[in-house]
Every structure is written in structure tokens, then in C-alpha cells.
Design a protein around this motif. Sequence first.
Motif: not given
Length: 204
Positions: A57-84
Motif C-alpha cells: 500500500a505504501q508503494i502504491e501511494a508513492c506510485l500514484a504520487e509520482r505519476q501525478r507529479i511527473f507525468e500527469p498528462a501522459t498518465q491520464s492518456d494512458r489510463v483513458g486508453r486502457l479503460r476504453q
Amino acid sequence: MPKGSSRVAAAAGVRERLAQEAARLMIEHGIADYRMAKRKAAERLAVSRTRTLPSNAQIEACLAERQRIFEPATQSDRVGRLRQVAADTMQMLSLFEPRLVGPVLSGTATSNSPIELHLFADAPESVAGVLARAGIDYEECQRRYRFSGRRVELVPGFSFVSAGERILLIVFAENGLREAPLSPVDQRPMERAANARVRALLVE
């Protein structure tokens, strides 16, 4: 600060550094397994005491934090494509009441994360039949899950690639819809999302 308190603080600091490094490795090196990420992080930081390893759970929290800080647009596009892709696949397999689980649902998917769908059918061969009729080239697979009461089960499934994304279909018995396996992140029953919710997430 008392010696006991200083040791606790030092151990907490080590766990935080390990969690950050494990999260970085998962993102940059495509590691999907928490245990492997912890081991490699410990090797890189020269930490040998297993008692200082962070929780998933601690790693998952750090993972989400890094994605939010370092690649917000890329992460949003990636997750959106996978969900589609997930939603389209769920529509095709609607007979089996598919549910999306894992990093694609939580929004922490990395470049190496598959789309994991739970299907429900007493005969896995019926799922294979639908895939074959759709012209999908699939492979059989299995996944090990933990349930409450320390029960462990090996569940059959199928894997294939659609729209360039890897998809795992895990086929539980029909009554498996009532009991989700435990999440490797927090050891609680996995969150499962039906197609309607996945499409609602796409709109959001």
C-alpha cells in the motif's frame, strides 16, 4: 529523542526511501510485481533488513504520487486508453458479467500493466468459444488469488492482445461474483467495476 524513538524514525525513513525507489522502478522499468520491486529497490539502496521493507500500500501511494507529479498528462492518456479498450472488451463479453480490476481501474497503471477482467462462468470453455468465434488468438493462463480465511485458489483464464494492449480474462465460477479475491495492495477484497462504471469513468 529517546533511542527507541530514533530507531523507529530511522526505520520509517528507510521504508519511505524504499517505497519511492520501488515505485520508480515499477514506472520506469515496467515491473508489475510488488515483491520484485521491493527486492530490487533494497538491492539498489543496499538495505538488507527485511523488517524495513515498505508495504504494498505504501508503494502504491508513492506510485500514484509520482505519476501525478511527473507525468500527469501522459498518465491520464494512458489510463483513458486502457479503460476504453477494457470497456469495449467488456461489451463483447457481456454474457459473463465482466468486471474491471487492478491498476487500470485504480488509475495507477504503468506502461506494463495489463487490463485485468474478471469473468464469471462455470465452464471456462464457454469464454474460449466466444473468443474463438470473434477470431481472437488467445492463450490459456492461470492466476493465483488469496481469499479471506487464508484460502488460496488457482483460477483459469485467457490472455490476448487487443488494440495493442494486453488483456487478462480470469474466469471465476458464476458464484465468484459474490466474493472478490484479496487485493495485493491492501489485502482487502478487490474493487470490481462493471462496464457502466468504467464508461462513467471515461466520461469523467
